[in-house]
Design a protein around this motif. Structure first.
Motif, PDB file in Angstrom:
ATOM      1  N   LEU A  34       0.827  -1.212   0.000  1.00  0.00           N
ATOM      2  CA  LEU A  34       0.000   0.000   0.000  1.00  0.00           C
ATOM      3  C   LEU A  34       0.860   1.260   0.000  1.00  0.00           C
ATOM      4  N   GLY A  35       2.024   1.152   0.625  1.00  0.00           N
ATOM      5  CA  GLY A  35       2.879   2.328   0.786  1.00  0.00           C
ATOM      6  C   GLY A  35       2.392   3.169   1.953  1.00  0.00           C
ATOM      7  N   GLU A  36       3.264   4.043   2.422  1.00  0.00           N
ATOM      8  CA  GLU A  36       2.925   4.849   3.591  1.00  0.00           C
ATOM      9  C   GLU A  36       1.714   5.743   3.339  1.00  0.00           C
ATOM     10  N   GLU A  37       1.631   6.371   2.175  1.00  0.00           N
ATOM     11  CA  GLU A  37       0.504   7.258   1.879  1.00  0.00           C
ATOM     12  C   GLU A  37      -0.793   6.476   1.741  1.00  0.00           C
ATOM     13  N   GLY A  38      -0.719   5.328   1.092  1.00  0.00           N
ATOM     14  CA  GLY A  38      -1.916   4.504   0.941  1.00  0.00           C
ATOM     15  C   GLY A  38      -2.428   4.005   2.274  1.00  0.00           C
ATOM     16  N   LEU A  39      -1.514   3.595   3.152  1.00  0.00           N
ATOM     17  CA  LEU A  39      -1.911   3.140   4.481  1.00  0.00           C
ATOM     18  C   LEU A  39      -2.477   4.297   5.286  1.00  0.00           C
ATOM     19  N   ALA A  40      -1.827   5.440   5.217  1.00  0.00           N
ATOM     20  CA  ALA A  40      -2.304   6.620   5.956  1.00  0.00           C
ATOM     21  C   ALA A  40      -3.733   6.961   5.550  1.00  0.00           C
ATOM     22  N   HIS A  41      -4.036   6.837   4.274  1.00  0.00           N
ATOM     23  CA  HIS A  41      -5.394   7.120   3.802  1.00  0.00           C
ATOM     24  C   HIS A  41      -6.400   6.165   4.433  1.00  0.00           C
ATOM     25  N   GLU A  42      -6.044   4.913   4.554  1.00  0.00           N
ATOM     26  CA  GLU A  42      -6.961   3.900   5.096  1.00  0.00           C
ATOM     27  C   GLU A  42      -7.209   4.086   6.592  1.00  0.00           C
ATOM     28  N   ILE A  43      -6.226   4.641   7.311  1.00  0.00           N
ATOM     29  CA  ILE A  43      -6.371   4.766   8.776  1.00  0.00           C
ATOM     30  C   ILE A  43      -6.499   6.227   9.207  1.00  0.00           C
ATOM     31  N   ARG A  44      -6.899   7.085   8.284  1.00  0.00           N
ATOM     32  CA  ARG A  44      -6.909   8.530   8.545  1.00  0.00           C
ATOM     33  C   ARG A  44      -7.868   8.957   9.652  1.00  0.00           C
ATOM     34  N   THR A  45      -8.822   8.095  10.004  1.00  0.00           N
ATOM     35  CA  THR A  45      -9.757   8.442  11.079  1.00  0.00           C
ATOM     36  C   THR A  45      -9.190   8.152  12.464  1.00  0.00           C
ATOM     37  N   VAL A  46      -8.025   7.509  12.514  1.00  0.00           N
ATOM     38  CA  VAL A  46      -7.388   7.159  13.792  1.00  0.00           C
ATOM     39  C   VAL A  46      -6.401   8.260  14.188  1.00  0.00           C
ATOM     40  N   GLY A  47      -6.392   8.617  15.453  1.00  0.00           N
ATOM     41  CA  GLY A  47      -5.473   9.650  15.930  1.00  0.00           C
ATOM     42  C   GLY A  47      -4.019   9.311  15.632  1.00  0.00           C
ATOM     43  N   LEU A  48      -3.240  10.344  15.326  1.00  0.00           N
ATOM     44  CA  LEU A  48      -1.811  10.196  15.015  1.00  0.00           C
ATOM     45  C   LEU A  48      -1.590   9.239  13.844  1.00  0.00           C
ATOM     46  N   TYR A  49      -2.503   9.278  12.874  1.00  0.00           N
ATOM     47  CA  TYR A  49      -2.481   8.263  11.809  1.00  0.00           C
ATOM     48  C   TYR A  49      -1.230   8.310  10.945  1.00  0.00           C
ATOM     49  N   ARG A  50      -0.643   9.489  10.741  1.00  0.00           N
ATOM     50  CA  ARG A  50       0.548   9.549   9.892  1.00  0.00           C
ATOM     51  C   ARG A  50       1.753   8.875  10.572  1.00  0.00           C
ATOM     52  N   THR A  51       1.922   9.141  11.855  1.00  0.00           N
ATOM     53  CA  THR A  51       3.007   8.492  12.598  1.00  0.00           C
ATOM     54  C   THR A  51       2.781   6.986  12.662  1.00  0.00           C
ATOM     55  N   LYS A  52       1.539   6.589  12.869  1.00  0.00           N
ATOM     56  CA  LYS A  52       1.221   5.162  12.957  1.00  0.00           C
ATOM     57  C   LYS A  52       1.421   4.467  11.614  1.00  0.00           C
ATOM     58  N   ALA A  53       1.092   5.155  10.538  1.00  0.00           N
ATOM     59  CA  ALA A  53       1.304   4.579   9.209  1.00  0.00           C
ATOM     60  C   ALA A  53       2.792   4.357   8.960  1.00  0.00           C
TER      61      ALA A  53
END
Length: 209
Positions: A67-86
């Motif tokens: 998925l890549g980092e950006e693709g994963l970030a998009h999928e979990i964007r509703t979760v807090g701190l989603y960019r760091t978690k991705a």
């Protein structure tokens, strides 16, 4: 609490909920690891909403890495701190593939070496996914342990060590779940529900009305 009170405390919780389960949704050890990693500073309900879509799309280290980092970030964007978690989950997936054959390791040291995985997360995975008698001390367990007198301690590590010494072996595997659920729904932070608490008679805190 005295040893007898500790025994009664957990016997009562077990009678009410013989097979406690995590409220995070997962269907594999890897999904468990990913969900727990995403749950830091987020609710289980919020994480479940995100992972239902994510795991339907990608639920293995290789698939998430694709998925890549950006693709994963998009999928979990509703979760807090989603960019760091991705970022952490992508790095974790890479390590799992390169160093562990795509499998989640079953040791505390190896788990804690994964990006975004601290002691608490490692203990949750060991307990939930592998059935190890570990104690992952979150805010609920820390509060309940101190408030009730079960295992007082000034730090999560101190409480963890006290619980491992004080909780009888027969309850150790499930104690983590009982304490979290008790803290989440009964022994709440702002207003503990003492009037409906099944274990108030074991507690150091006086019954509130």
């Amino acid at each position: 609490m005295s040893p007898q009170q500790v025994q009664t405390f957990f016997s009562t919780l077990r009678a009410a909920n013989p097979r406690p389960q995590t409220e995070l949704e997962y269907s594999s050890v890897f999904e468990c690891l990913a969900a727990v990693l995403l749950s830091a500073q987020a609710t289980d309900v919020g994480v479940n909403k995100a992972t239902r879509g994510l795991f339907a799309l990608a639920n293995t280290p290789a698939a998430i890495l694709a998925l890549g980092e950006e693709g994963l970030a998009h999928e979990i964007r509703t979760v807090g701190l989603y960019r760091t978690k991705a970022k952490n989950l992508i790095a974790t997936c890479r390590i799992l593939l390169e160093q562990h054959g795509g499998e989640v390791p079953r040791s505390q040291e190896a788990l804690e070496a994964l990006p975004g995985v601290g002691r608490k997360t490692a203990n949750v995975v060991l307990n939930v996914a592998f059935g190890e008698p570990t104690m992952a001390v979150d805010t609920h367990i820390f509060r309940v342990s101190n408030r009730t007198g079960l295992a007082p301690g000034k730090t999560p590590l101190a409480v963890e060590q006290a619980l491992l010494k004080r909780v009888p072996n027969e309850f150790l595997v499930d104690a983590h779940h009982w304490l979290i659920l008790h803290g989440r729904y009964v022994c709440q932070a702002r207003k503990p529900q003492c009037e409906r608490c099944a274990v108030h008679h074991c507690c150091d805190r006086k019954l509130e009305t």
